[in-house]
Write a protein that holds these residues in place. Structure first.
Motif, PDB file in Angstrom:
ATOM      1  N   LYS A  71      -4.365  -0.217  13.334  1.00 50.73           N
ATOM      2  CA  LYS A  71      -4.796  -1.491  12.808  1.00 50.73           C
ATOM      3  C   LYS A  71      -5.009  -2.581  13.824  1.00 50.73           C
ATOM      4  CE  LYS A  71      -2.731  -0.884   8.157  1.00 50.73           C
ATOM      5  NZ  LYS A  71      -2.103  -1.280   7.009  1.00 50.73           N
ATOM      6  N   VAL A  87       5.949  -2.936   8.271  1.00 48.14           N
ATOM      7  CA  VAL A  87       5.284  -1.605   8.496  1.00 48.14           C
ATOM      8  C   VAL A  87       3.742  -1.746   8.177  1.00 48.14           C
ATOM      9  CG1 VAL A  87       5.796  -0.991   6.230  1.00 48.14           C
ATOM     10  CG2 VAL A  87       5.885   0.658   7.854  1.00 48.14           C
ATOM     11  N   PHE A  88       3.449  -2.424   7.295  1.00 44.60           N
ATOM     12  CA  PHE A  88       1.988  -2.536   7.144  1.00 44.60           C
ATOM     13  C   PHE A  88       1.080  -2.986   8.378  1.00 44.60           C
ATOM     14  CE2 PHE A  88      -1.514  -4.527   4.982  1.00 44.60           C
ATOM     15  CZ  PHE A  88      -2.015  -3.424   4.039  1.00 44.60           C
ATOM     16  N   TRP A  95       5.779   1.102  14.577  1.00 47.38           N
ATOM     17  CA  TRP A  95       5.451   1.645  13.220  1.00 47.38           C
ATOM     18  C   TRP A  95       6.072   2.898  12.789  1.00 47.38           C
ATOM     19  CZ3 TRP A  95       2.749   6.208  11.987  1.00 47.38           C
ATOM     20  CH2 TRP A  95       2.338   6.336  10.577  1.00 47.38           C
ATOM     21  N   ARG A  99       8.866   3.802   9.579  1.00 46.44           N
ATOM     22  CA  ARG A  99       8.660   4.531   8.398  1.00 46.44           C
ATOM     23  C   ARG A  99       9.701   5.757   8.650  1.00 46.44           C
ATOM     24  NH1 ARG A  99       3.222   4.671   5.520  1.00 46.44           N
ATOM     25  NH2 ARG A  99       4.210   6.512   4.791  1.00 46.44           N
ATOM     26  N   ALA A 261       2.659  -5.533  -1.395  1.00 45.22           N
ATOM     27  CA  ALA A 261       1.859  -4.326  -1.526  1.00 45.22           C
ATOM     28  C   ALA A 261       2.034  -3.700  -2.854  1.00 45.22           C
ATOM     29  CB  ALA A 261       2.190  -3.335  -0.318  1.00 45.22           C
ATOM     30  N   GLY A 262       3.518  -4.031  -3.273  1.00 49.79           N
ATOM     31  CA  GLY A 262       3.939  -3.204  -4.484  1.00 49.79           C
ATOM     32  C   GLY A 262       3.682  -4.082  -5.694  1.00 49.79           C
ATOM     33  N   THR A 265      -0.842  -4.690  -6.255  1.00 48.76           N
ATOM     34  CA  THR A 265      -1.695  -3.395  -6.183  1.00 48.76           C
ATOM     35  C   THR A 265      -1.409  -2.965  -7.792  1.00 48.76           C
ATOM     36  OG1 THR A 265       0.045  -2.577  -5.339  1.00 48.76           O
ATOM     37  CG2 THR A 265      -1.753  -2.874  -3.977  1.00 48.76           C
ATOM     38  N   ARG A 328      -9.555  -0.195  10.468  1.00 51.24           N
ATOM     39  CA  ARG A 328      -8.979   0.255  11.667  1.00 51.24           C
ATOM     40  C   ARG A 328      -9.752   0.032  13.005  1.00 51.24           C
ATOM     41  NH1 ARG A 328      -5.641   1.212   8.299  1.00 51.24           N
ATOM     42  NH2 ARG A 328      -4.462   2.754   7.547  1.00 51.24           N
ATOM     43  N   PRO A 387      -6.841   6.502  -3.485  1.00 53.39           N
ATOM     44  CA  PRO A 387      -6.528   5.087  -3.814  1.00 53.39           C
ATOM     45  C   PRO A 387      -5.218   4.591  -2.783  1.00 53.39           C
ATOM     46  CG  PRO A 387      -6.090   6.717  -5.279  1.00 53.39           C
ATOM     47  CD  PRO A 387      -6.857   7.451  -4.468  1.00 53.39           C
ATOM     48  N   PHE A 388      -4.428   5.637  -2.255  1.00 55.76           N
ATOM     49  CA  PHE A 388      -3.201   5.203  -1.557  1.00 55.76           C
ATOM     50  C   PHE A 388      -3.482   5.719   0.150  1.00 55.76           C
ATOM     51  CE2 PHE A 388      -1.623   6.528  -5.927  1.00 55.76           C
ATOM     52  CZ  PHE A 388      -1.042   5.167  -6.152  1.00 55.76           C
ATOM     53  N   ARG A 393      -0.063   7.484   7.416  1.00 55.11           N
ATOM     54  CA  ARG A 393      -0.005   6.204   7.051  1.00 55.11           C
ATOM     55  C   ARG A 393      -0.330   5.706   5.713  1.00 55.11           C
ATOM     56  NH1 ARG A 393      -0.553   1.282  11.372  1.00 55.11           N
ATOM     57  NH2 ARG A 393       0.851  -0.039  10.156  1.00 55.11           N
ATOM     58  N   CYS A 395       0.103   5.459   1.712  1.00 59.32           N
ATOM     59  CA  CYS A 395       1.131   4.214   1.021  1.00 59.32           C
ATOM     60  C   CYS A 395       2.489   4.605   0.935  1.00 59.32           C
ATOM     61  CB  CYS A 395       0.344   4.022  -0.312  1.00 59.32           C
ATOM     62  SG  CYS A 395       1.447   2.721  -1.465  1.00 59.32           S
ATOM     63  N   THR A 396       3.617   4.095   1.437  1.00 56.91           N
ATOM     64  CA  THR A 396       4.815   4.453   1.105  1.00 56.91           C
ATOM     65  C   THR A 396       5.123   4.670  -0.389  1.00 56.91           C
ATOM     66  OG1 THR A 396       5.141   2.681   2.666  1.00 56.91           O
ATOM     67  CG2 THR A 396       7.116   4.000   2.155  1.00 56.91           C
ATOM     68  N   PHE A 400       5.938   6.025  -6.136  1.00 55.58           N
ATOM     69  CA  PHE A 400       6.587   4.931  -6.907  1.00 55.58           C
ATOM     70  C   PHE A 400       5.448   4.301  -7.935  1.00 55.58           C
ATOM     71  CE2 PHE A 400       7.794   0.714  -7.750  1.00 55.58           C
ATOM     72  CZ  PHE A 400       8.877   0.488  -7.639  1.00 55.58           C
ATOM     73  N   ALA A 401       4.392   4.083  -7.444  1.00 55.22           N
ATOM     74  CA  ALA A 401       3.212   3.365  -8.104  1.00 55.22           C
ATOM     75  C   ALA A 401       2.822   4.378  -9.436  1.00 55.22           C
ATOM     76  CB  ALA A 401       2.254   3.101  -7.314  1.00 55.22           C
TER      77      ALA A 401
HETATM   78  C1  HEM Z   1      -1.252   1.094  -7.548  1.00 51.78           C
HETATM   79  C2  HEM Z   1      -0.402   0.785  -6.704  1.00 51.78           C
HETATM   80  C3  HEM Z   1      -0.645   0.863  -4.900  1.00 51.78           C
HETATM   81  C4  HEM Z   1      -1.691   1.109  -4.319  1.00 51.78           C
HETATM   82  C5  HEM Z   1      -3.048   1.333  -5.098  1.00 51.78           C
HETATM   83  C6  HEM Z   1      -1.459   1.148  -3.283  1.00 51.78           C
HETATM   84  C7  HEM Z   1      -2.199   1.199  -1.863  1.00 51.78           C
HETATM   85  C8  HEM Z   1      -1.796   1.416  -0.626  1.00 51.78           C
HETATM   86  C9  HEM Z   1      -3.001   1.586   0.268  1.00 51.78           C
HETATM   87  C10 HEM Z   1      -4.372   2.108   0.168  1.00 51.78           C
HETATM   88  C11 HEM Z   1      -2.182   1.619   1.593  1.00 51.78           C
HETATM   89  C12 HEM Z   1      -2.847   1.689   2.986  1.00 51.78           C
HETATM   90  C13 HEM Z   1      -3.359   0.453   3.441  1.00 51.78           C
HETATM   91  C14 HEM Z   1      -3.899   0.429   5.112  1.00 51.78           C
HETATM   92  O1  HEM Z   1      -3.650   1.314   5.637  1.00 51.78           O
HETATM   93  O2  HEM Z   1      -4.429  -0.306   5.454  1.00 51.78           O
HETATM   94  C15 HEM Z   1      -1.043   1.105   1.272  1.00 51.78           C
HETATM   95  C16 HEM Z   1      -0.008   0.839   2.142  1.00 51.78           C
HETATM   96  C17 HEM Z   1       1.223   0.477   1.963  1.00 51.78           C
HETATM   97  N1  HEM Z   1       1.744   0.483   0.520  1.00 51.78           N
HETATM   98 FE1  HEM Z   1       0.747   0.806  -1.151  1.00 51.78          FE
HETATM   99  N2  HEM Z   1      -0.232   0.723  -2.903  1.00 51.78           N
HETATM  100  C18 HEM Z   1       0.430   0.724  -4.331  1.00 51.78           C
HETATM  101  C19 HEM Z   1       1.684   0.236  -4.533  1.00 51.78           C
HETATM  102  C20 HEM Z   1       2.722   0.188  -3.443  1.00 51.78           C
HETATM  103  C21 HEM Z   1       4.206   0.170  -3.920  1.00 51.78           C
HETATM  104  C22 HEM Z   1       4.710  -0.111  -5.460  1.00 51.78           C
HETATM  105  C23 HEM Z   1       4.870  -0.083  -2.817  1.00 51.78           C
HETATM  106  C24 HEM Z   1       6.152  -0.347  -2.507  1.00 51.78           C
HETATM  107  C25 HEM Z   1       7.190  -0.520  -3.472  1.00 51.78           C
HETATM  108  C26 HEM Z   1       3.683   0.012  -1.752  1.00 51.78           C
HETATM  109  C27 HEM Z   1       4.192  -0.195  -0.259  1.00 51.78           C
HETATM  110  C28 HEM Z   1       3.111   0.035   0.687  1.00 51.78           C
HETATM  111  C29 HEM Z   1       3.575  -0.163   2.156  1.00 51.78           C
HETATM  112  C30 HEM Z   1       4.915  -0.520   2.650  1.00 51.78           C
HETATM  113  C31 HEM Z   1       2.200   0.308   2.713  1.00 51.78           C
HETATM  114  C32 HEM Z   1       2.350   0.149   4.409  1.00 51.78           C
HETATM  115  C33 HEM Z   1       2.319   1.746   4.948  1.00 51.78           C
HETATM  116  C34 HEM Z   1       1.907   1.892   6.336  1.00 51.78           C
HETATM  117  O3  HEM Z   1       1.285   1.073   6.825  1.00 51.78           O
HETATM  118  O4  HEM Z   1       2.540   2.614   7.103  1.00 51.78           O
HETATM  119  N3  HEM Z   1       2.719   0.282  -2.286  1.00 51.78           N
HETATM  120  N4  HEM Z   1      -0.810   0.928  -0.018  1.00 51.78           N
END
Ligand code: HEM
Length: 447
Positions: A71, A87-88, A95, A99, A261-262, A265, A328, A387-388, A393, A395-396, A400-401
């Motif tokens: 990033k 961490v994001f 990073w 993680r 993020a949580g 989304t 990126r 989507p995640f 990298r 989504c953590t 959960f989601a």
């Molecule tokens: C429908 C719900 C969700 C979607 C669609 C989603 C989607 C994403 C995506 C696409 C990324 C990557 C972003 C990137 O690399 O630029 C991401 C990263 C992340 N998400 Fe989610 N997310 C959701 C829910 C959650 C929840 C519920 C949590 C925590 C409770 C969460 C925590 C994180 C974290 C901490 C990252 C950073 C990971 C990293 O960079 O190592 N997300 N999410």
């Protein structure tokens, strides 16, 4: 009925025209050809940008060589007032260390422990909801924030500190578009960067409430009275490689991103899922049938008994991926599809375009939850569904989601019939995909 899709721009625009459109909405700023292209190069005097839809290129960037495509510092600087070094936004060794401490708390088995908090939040959502017209994004946002606070800190959203974070986060979002531009468009180093005063003040205030929550938890851990929730799990876990535990300031950065993020989304996905069901009655009836059950005895493993609700949620994430694009940066010269990309070029990965790519999906813009039961869709998804995100990298909170989304959707549709009101919503994207003027639905109690 084809669900709402933003009208892409036609024709070429210059950098500043693009920025103006981008600022209003990332999605309609893009040309229609991106729904068919494998890659698009965007050259400006300041930077080069490559949007990638080619599954092999995406694989290189996020799975096989992710360390070569970090990033950018701009993303971190743009979000720093709120997220610090969470961490994001970090890269490399920092990073990886973060993680190692966070991931175990979200691992499959541990999710089971968080599930009662989700069940309570779902129950509270049903009790709060009333018959009549609603702006559904607001209802979804409140419910998703409640899930985060209950699972992370074992407190409901009505807790004074939790309520403060939620309220002030909305203020923060109102100042967001500018900041978003700064984060995503690679302006040259000499161009001044600024955060609006209101953005900074809102970020400070959110962080002070989060700090109070984390401080309170640190004391509880110390005196042995801490509940065994996600915050305790993360704060007491020592990095297996170094023995390091998160300090309070480090944990504040992580909680800020879990909240951001949580909740945004999940709320976006839930709101669009409800809209899609409101406009597709047969799918809604099938979700309602799966939701006719005794919720008092419902367990995490029972989620598998609601396959249609799960397919509806997956299909919603395909049509309205809450994170529409990811960015990126190259760290050395690269060749992509015979084009030379210099060091420092921007790579854009777009779930939005991938998920509706005309060469990788049948009926790309249609809502068809049953497609998820076919082999053809599994193949499309393998290539063009993220989507995640994916790779290390990813989504953590993905697992959960998915649990939260299916549960909240089933509970709401089990209790209420939903019907659309007025004109169809217009999807726009700033940080997440939302509707320009909200999503209005009528809720009627089921017997
Ligand atoms: C429908 C719900 C969700 C979607 C669609 C989603 C989607 C994403 C995506 C696409 C990324 C990557 C972003 C990137 O690399 O630029 C991401 C990263 C992340 N998400 Fe989610 N997310 C959701 C829910 C959650 C929840 C519920 C949590 C925590 C409770 C969460 C925590 C994180 C974290 C901490 C990252 C950073 C990971 C990293 O960079 O190592 N997300 N999410």
């Amino acid at each position: 009925m084809i669900p709402p899709k933003p009208t892409p721009r036609d024709g070429r625009v210059g950098l500043f025209g693009y920025m103006r459109r981008f600022r209003a909405d990332i999605l309609s700023a893009q040309p229609a050809r991106l729904y068919r292209a494998w890659m698009a190069e965007f050259r400006t005097p300041f930077f080069r940008s490559y949007m990638m839809n080619d599954p092999q290129l995406i694989d290189i960037v996020i799975k096989s060589r992710p360390d070569d495509f970090p990033k950018s510092d701009r993303v971190r600087e743009g979000l720093a007032p709120l997220l610090g070094r969470s961490v994001f936004v970090t890269n490399g060794a920092e990073w990886k260390r973060q993680r190692r401490i966070i991931d175990p708390a979200f691992a499959g088995g541990r999710l089971r422990d968080a599930f009662p908090g989700m069940l309570d939040a779902a129950q509270a959502m049903i009790e709060r909801a009333t018959e009549g017209e609603h702006e559904i994004e607001e209802l979804a946002s409140y419910a998703a924030a409640d899930v985060i606070f209950r699972t992370l800190f074992s407190v409901p959203i009505e807790d004074a500190l939790a309520a403060q974070v939620f309220r002030e986060f909305r203020d923060y979002q109102r100042t967001q578009p500018l900041l978003n531009i700064a984060a995503l468009i690679p302006m040259p180093r000499w161009m001044p960067r600024f955060h609006r005063r209101r953005t900074l003040a809102a970020a400070r205030s959110i962080r002070s409430a989060i700090t109070a929550l984390v401080d309170r938890r640190a004391v509880q851990i110390e005196d042995g009275s801490a509940p065994d929730d996600l915050a305790t799990k993360i704060m007491t876990f020592a990095d297996p490689d170094t023995g390091h535990r998160f300090s309070v300031p480090e944990m504040v950065d992580q909680v800020a991103i879990f909240f951001l993020a949580g909740h945004e989304t999940s709320a976006s996905a839930l709101a669009w899922a409800l809209y899609l069901l409101a406009t597709h009655e047969e799918a809604q009836d099938r979700v309602a049938a799966e939701a006719t059950r005794d919720w008092h005895t419902f367990k995490f493993s029972d989620l598998s008994q609601m396959p249609h609700t799960r397919d509806v949620f997956r299909e919603t994430l395909r049509l309205y991926p809450p994170v529409p694009m990811m960015v990126r940066e190259t760290t050395r010269p690269e060749t992509f599809r015979n084009r030379q990309a210099p060091t420092g070029a921007q790579i854009v990965l777009s779930p939005w375009h991938l998920h509706r790519h005309e060469r990788m999906w049948d009926n790309p813009d249609g809502f068809d939850p049953d497609r998820w039961q076919t082999g053809a869709t599994r193949e499309s998804a393998r290539q063009a569904y993220m989507p995640f995100s994916a790779g290390p990298r990813v989504c953590t909170g993905a697992g959960f989601a998915m649990a939260e989304g299916v549960l909240l959707l089933a509970r709401l549709i089990g209790a209420y019939r939903v019907a659309p009101i007025g004109d169809p919503p217009v999807p726009v994207a700033h940080l997440t995909v939302r509707s320009r003027d909200g999503i209005r639905l009528r809720l009627t109690l089921r017997q």
